[in-house]
Design a protein around this motif. Structure first.
Motif, PDB file in Angstrom:
ATOM      1  N   LEU A 173       0.835  -1.196   0.000  1.00  0.00           N
ATOM      2  CA  LEU A 173       0.000   0.000   0.000  1.00  0.00           C
ATOM      3  C   LEU A 173       0.872   1.249   0.000  1.00  0.00           C
ATOM      4  O   LEU A 173       2.031   1.193   0.432  1.00  0.00           O
ATOM      5  CB  LEU A 173      -0.902   0.004   1.234  1.00  0.00           C
ATOM      6  N   PRO A 174       0.336   2.378  -0.461  1.00  0.00           N
ATOM      7  CA  PRO A 174       1.112   3.624  -0.435  1.00  0.00           C
ATOM      8  C   PRO A 174       1.583   4.001   0.970  1.00  0.00           C
ATOM      9  O   PRO A 174       2.565   4.715   1.129  1.00  0.00           O
ATOM     10  CB  PRO A 174       0.135   4.667  -0.986  1.00  0.00           C
ATOM     11  N   SER A 230     -11.007  -1.443 -15.161  1.00  0.00           N
ATOM     12  CA  SER A 230      -9.569  -1.279 -14.951  1.00  0.00           C
ATOM     13  C   SER A 230      -9.134  -1.301 -13.488  1.00  0.00           C
ATOM     14  O   SER A 230      -7.970  -1.047 -13.198  1.00  0.00           O
ATOM     15  CB  SER A 230      -9.092   0.020 -15.599  1.00  0.00           C
ATOM     16  N   SER A 231     -10.027  -1.626 -12.588  1.00  0.00           N
ATOM     17  CA  SER A 231      -9.663  -1.674 -11.172  1.00  0.00           C
ATOM     18  C   SER A 231      -9.746  -3.101 -10.647  1.00  0.00           C
ATOM     19  O   SER A 231     -10.500  -3.920 -11.164  1.00  0.00           O
ATOM     20  CB  SER A 231     -10.588  -0.777 -10.348  1.00  0.00           C
ATOM     21  N   SER A 281      -7.800  -0.908  -6.187  1.00  0.00           N
ATOM     22  CA  SER A 281      -6.691  -0.198  -6.809  1.00  0.00           C
ATOM     23  C   SER A 281      -6.853  -0.242  -8.323  1.00  0.00           C
ATOM     24  O   SER A 281      -7.367  -1.218  -8.863  1.00  0.00           O
ATOM     25  CB  SER A 281      -5.372  -0.863  -6.415  1.00  0.00           C
ATOM     26  N   HIS A 282      -6.406   0.790  -9.007  1.00  0.00           N
ATOM     27  CA  HIS A 282      -6.311   0.723 -10.460  1.00  0.00           C
ATOM     28  C   HIS A 282      -5.211  -0.285 -10.785  1.00  0.00           C
ATOM     29  O   HIS A 282      -4.179  -0.318 -10.118  1.00  0.00           O
ATOM     30  CB  HIS A 282      -5.969   2.091 -11.046  1.00  0.00           C
ATOM     31  N   GLN A 283      -5.434  -1.121 -11.775  1.00  0.00           N
ATOM     32  CA  GLN A 283      -4.465  -2.173 -12.087  1.00  0.00           C
ATOM     33  C   GLN A 283      -3.086  -1.614 -12.421  1.00  0.00           C
ATOM     34  O   GLN A 283      -2.078  -2.264 -12.159  1.00  0.00           O
ATOM     35  CB  GLN A 283      -4.972  -3.053 -13.215  1.00  0.00           C
ATOM     36  N   ALA A 284      -3.005  -0.403 -12.949  1.00  0.00           N
ATOM     37  CA  ALA A 284      -1.714   0.166 -13.330  1.00  0.00           C
ATOM     38  C   ALA A 284      -0.861   0.534 -12.116  1.00  0.00           C
ATOM     39  O   ALA A 284       0.359   0.617 -12.221  1.00  0.00           O
ATOM     40  CB  ALA A 284      -1.917   1.395 -14.208  1.00  0.00           C
ATOM     41  N   SER A 285      -1.492   0.749 -10.961  1.00  0.00           N
ATOM     42  CA  SER A 285      -0.708   1.151  -9.788  1.00  0.00           C
ATOM     43  C   SER A 285      -0.523   0.019  -8.784  1.00  0.00           C
ATOM     44  O   SER A 285       0.021   0.230  -7.708  1.00  0.00           O
ATOM     45  CB  SER A 285      -1.361   2.359  -9.104  1.00  0.00           C
TER      46      SER A 285
END
Length: 90
Positions: free
Chosen positions: A42-43, A59-60, A76-80
């Motif tokens: 996680l961030p 996309s999530s 989460s968005h898959q890209a992040s």
């Protein structure tokens, strides 16, 4: 369309299918005395042991897991999304 651009438009479902295939292949090489785990970060810096991953829209992804043994769920968005495979010895 170039392959790189094609990947940008893949759905979360396709991302999860590819991830599941990669995890299955990786687990084939895990020794019998080791326990495979999938982790995401996680961030906040918390490490989540991933129990399930599902799609949430195009996309999530939604992840259910545990942080220090406590249940959690996040989207989460898959890209992040950052995923790591690890093993724990018995």
């Amino acid at each position: 369309m170039p392959k790189e651009r094609e990947h940008r438009f893949e759905s979360a479902g396709e991302f999860i299918r590819r991830l599941a295939h990669r995890v299955a292949k990786w687990r084939e090489g895990v020794a019998e005395d080791e326990v495979p785990v999938v982790l995401t970060f996680l961030p906040t810096g918390d490490v989540v042991e991933v129990l399930t991953i599902g799609e949430d829209g195009h996309s999530s992804v939604v992840i259910e897991g545990a942080i220090d043994g406590a249940p959690c769920m996040f989207i989460s968005h898959q890209a992040s999304l950052q995923v790591s495979f690890a093993t724990l010895g018995n």
